[in-house]
Design an enzyme around this catalytic site. Structure first.
Site, PDB file in Angstrom:
ATOM      1  N   ARG A  71     -16.414  -1.461  18.384  1.00 30.72           N
ATOM      2  CA  ARG A  71     -15.319  -0.530  18.090  1.00 30.72           C
ATOM      3  C   ARG A  71     -14.115  -0.806  18.991  1.00 30.72           C
ATOM      4  NH1 ARG A  71     -14.951   4.147  20.513  1.00 30.72           N
ATOM      5  NH2 ARG A  71     -17.177   4.549  20.559  1.00 30.72           N
ATOM      6  N   TYR A 120       4.430   4.810   0.020  1.00 32.31           N
ATOM      7  CA  TYR A 120       3.077   4.852  -0.569  1.00 32.31           C
ATOM      8  C   TYR A 120       2.549   6.304  -0.546  1.00 32.31           C
ATOM      9  CZ  TYR A 120      -1.852   3.597  -1.133  1.00 32.31           C
ATOM     10  OH  TYR A 120      -3.150   3.488  -1.576  1.00 32.31           O
ATOM     11  N   ASP A 169       6.405  -0.416   7.103  1.00 29.20           N
ATOM     12  CA  ASP A 169       5.266  -0.819   6.277  1.00 29.20           C
ATOM     13  C   ASP A 169       5.727  -2.060   5.511  1.00 29.20           C
ATOM     14  OD1 ASP A 169       3.370  -1.240   4.267  1.00 29.20           O
ATOM     15  OD2 ASP A 169       2.928   0.894   4.036  1.00 29.20           O
ATOM     16  N   LYS A 208      -3.863  -6.097   0.441  1.00 34.34           N
ATOM     17  CA  LYS A 208      -2.931  -6.639  -0.531  1.00 34.34           C
ATOM     18  C   LYS A 208      -2.662  -8.123  -0.227  1.00 34.34           C
ATOM     19  CE  LYS A 208      -3.127  -2.273  -1.496  1.00 34.34           C
ATOM     20  NZ  LYS A 208      -2.189  -1.286  -0.991  1.00 34.34           N
TER      21      LYS A 208
HETATM   22  C1  LIG Z   1      -2.171   0.042  -0.440  1.00 35.79           C
HETATM   23  C2  LIG Z   1      -1.091   0.457   0.470  1.00 35.79           C
HETATM   24  C3  LIG Z   1      -1.343   1.213   1.632  1.00 35.79           C
HETATM   25  C4  LIG Z   1      -2.725   1.735   1.966  1.00 35.79           C
HETATM   26  O1  LIG Z   1      -3.633   0.713   2.211  1.00 35.79           O
HETATM   27  P1  LIG Z   1      -5.223   0.802   1.933  1.00 35.79           P
HETATM   28  O2  LIG Z   1      -5.691  -0.526   2.379  1.00 35.79           O
HETATM   29  O3  LIG Z   1      -5.405   1.080   0.476  1.00 35.79           O
HETATM   30  O4  LIG Z   1      -5.747   1.926   2.762  1.00 35.79           O
HETATM   31  C5  LIG Z   1      -0.276   1.491   2.461  1.00 35.79           C
HETATM   32  N1  LIG Z   1       0.974   1.071   2.179  1.00 35.79           N
HETATM   33  C6  LIG Z   1       1.257   0.364   1.057  1.00 35.79           C
HETATM   34  C7  LIG Z   1       2.656  -0.069   0.798  1.00 35.79           C
HETATM   35  C8  LIG Z   1       0.243   0.039   0.171  1.00 35.79           C
HETATM   36  O5  LIG Z   1       0.532  -0.674  -0.935  1.00 35.79           O
END
Ligand SMILES: *Cc1c(COP(=O)(O)O)cnc(C)c1O
Length: 394
Positions: free
Chosen positions: A58, A111, A183, A208
């Site tokens: 962790r 998001y 982000d 992603k």
């Molecule tokens: C998918 C996504 C998230 C969240 O990510 P997870 O891996 O699904 O928890 C945050 N920001 C953006 C822009 C996203 O596309």
């Protein structure tokens, strides 16, 4: 090998790989929960931080550390911390940097869960937030309050594809004594480096583009300074949303081809977007690579490419959109994005369903908006598939 002054593709392939006793070419999966100390003194030293070395997964793990070092170098940051999911990264950032009485300003088309976590949960602990269209910096400037500690920008945003001037947002945040978090999921570090533009922290849903193969969920936060890096890591160690070593291994494996995948998907998207824009059933297309996109010039200035995310709406609105989503064959009907496969989704009923409808509409997420994540397949096949699905309308 020190890869810090090497090119982006060289970093993708080589950065962060930990040397081991066997000369392993990639960092293996250290599938262990804990690490034995040679003696009690060594254990005490590791906990005191006077000796480097692993303690407990962790807190840190070599497989995860390899990924963290790679992404830190790609984003030109001091260090990175990997999380169990993208939302694990978002929640760690909020919890590490905001306290009761603090205020955050964010992009209105952020998001969905990033906004839901703030409005439904952080609010219960006395943290305030304001959502504005940050593609116009005047809105951000007006939303700043004396207690604003964090500016949280998503650019390009999901799914409105709105672009925010990161250097401008950094100047506004810093003048007010706040930090800027970006982000960077939609751009990936290949197309945009927010820390170079003035941001203090960058986060990704590595689910992603970074992983790119639709086989894990994960997140990562990259900090510009050592102090911020320590703050984030200390929060994560207490929160426990750490990435698992097996997950880290898969992400490191997917990451090596990031540039190849992103470039190929963009090549496809540059053909799909104008094709959609010219289609008689299509009302509008939002792709940052099209001159019709309101922040096309800004995207050209602060990014090195336009990526592969497209939002569009059909003249027949939601009903026509449903027909297309139900009839695509090559493209998958699924949330998530940035993988090798083409996916379509409907934000208003899926990823952004938790947002109040009026907030959704204000953020440019209309009921009929369809999101398309263009994959790396042959573009002729993607176009043929869209053509037959659009042909079902009317
Ligand atoms: C998918 C996504 C998230 C969240 O990510 P997870 O891996 O699904 O928890 C945050 N920001 C953006 C822009 C996203 O596309």
């Amino acid at each position: 090998m020190d890869t810090r002054n090497k090119g982006f593709n060289t970093k993708l392939v080589h950065a962060g790989i930990a040397e081991d006793a066997h000369g392993s070419v990639v960092t293996p999966i250290y599938q262990t929960s804990t690490f034995a100390f040679r003696n009690a003194q060594q254990g005490a030293n590791r906990f005191a931080g006077t000796e480097d070395g692993y303690i407990y997964t962790r807190i840190g793990n070599p497989t995860t550390a390899a990924l963290e070092e790679n992404v830190a170098q790609l984003e030109n940051g001091f260090g990175a911390t990997a999380m169990a999911s993208g939302m694990g990264a978002v929640s760690t950032v909020y919890l590490a940097l905001l306290s009761a009485g603090d205020h955050m300003v964010s992009t209105d088309s952020v998001y969905g869960p990033s906004r839901g976590l703030m409005e439904k949960h952080m609010s219960r602990f006395g943290v305030e937030s304001t959502y504005v269209d940050t593609s116009d910096l005047e809105n951000l400037r007006k939303a700043m309050k004396p207690n604003t500690r964090l500016v949280y920008v998503e650019s390009p945003s999901n799914p409105a594809m709105s672009v925010t001037d990161i250097a401008g947002a950094a100047a506004i945040a810093h003048a007010a004594g706040a930090l800027l978090v970006v982000d960077n999921t939609f751009a990936s570090p290949h197309l945009q480096k927010p820390l170079d533009l003035g941001a203090d922290l960058v986060l990704h849903s590595v689910t992603k583009f970074i992983n790119g193969h639709a086989d894990i969920v994960g997140g990562i936060v990259v900090s510009k300074t050592e102090a911020l890096h320590k703050q984030i890591r200390s929060m994560l160690v207490n929160l426990g949303a750490n990435m698992d070593p097996h997950q880290s291994y898969l992400v490191s494996r997917g990451l090596k081809t990031l540039a190849l995948r992103v470039e190929r998907a963009e090549e496809n998207a540059r053909k799909v977007a104008p094709w959609l824009e010219a289609h008689p059933q299509v009302a509008w297309v939002r792709y940052i690579g099209l001159p019709s996109h309101p922040q096309h010039d800004l995207a050209k200035r602060q990014m090195t490419g336009f990526g592969s995310m497209i939002a569009f709406e059909l003249k027949g609105g939601l009903e026509a959109g449903r027909l297309v989503m139900d009839n695509v064959q090559l493209a998958g009907l699924a949330v998530s994005l940035g993988g090798v496969e083409t996916l379509v989704s409907h934000p208003a009923s899926m990823t952004h369903a938790s947002m109040a409808r009026e907030n959704r509409l204000a953020a440019g997420i209309s009921d009929g908006l369809v999101r398309l994540s263009v994959g790396i397949e042959d573009v002729e096949d993607i176009l043929t598939d869209l053509d037959q699905a659009l042909g079902r309308i009317g």
